[in-house]
Design a protein around this motif. Sequence first.
Motif: not given
Length: 134
Positions: A121-134
Amino acid sequence: MSHSPATRDRPLSPHLTIYRPAITMTMSIVHRITGGALYFGTLLVAWWLTAAAGPQSYFDFVNGIFGSWFGRLVLFGYTWALMHHMAGGIRHLIWDTGVGLEKHTASKIAWATLAVSVVLTILVWVVGLMVRGG
């Protein structure tokens, strides 16, 4: 007055209040709960997809809800429910092969289910934030 065999007092079947909660029992209950929660979360995904196919103003409205602190909290919970249910399904698949059924091993696998679901779950959200740029 004597009791016939059919009306004689019988012991009650064991219930959740009788057993001391074990990690395997807890993870099994949580697996069922996350399965139910996924129905609700899937409705949210369908709502978002429907909004994406509609007018820009409606999509912005729905995206605004999902982007709010409460919307993100719900989506984070949905992500965890999805990861936990997946890990629990893999746990049951392993058990279906007859592997890991010993009490000690089953407990380790149940703890691993919880740990894997949190990490993913944390990995999905961290990668998602990195992809979104914020």
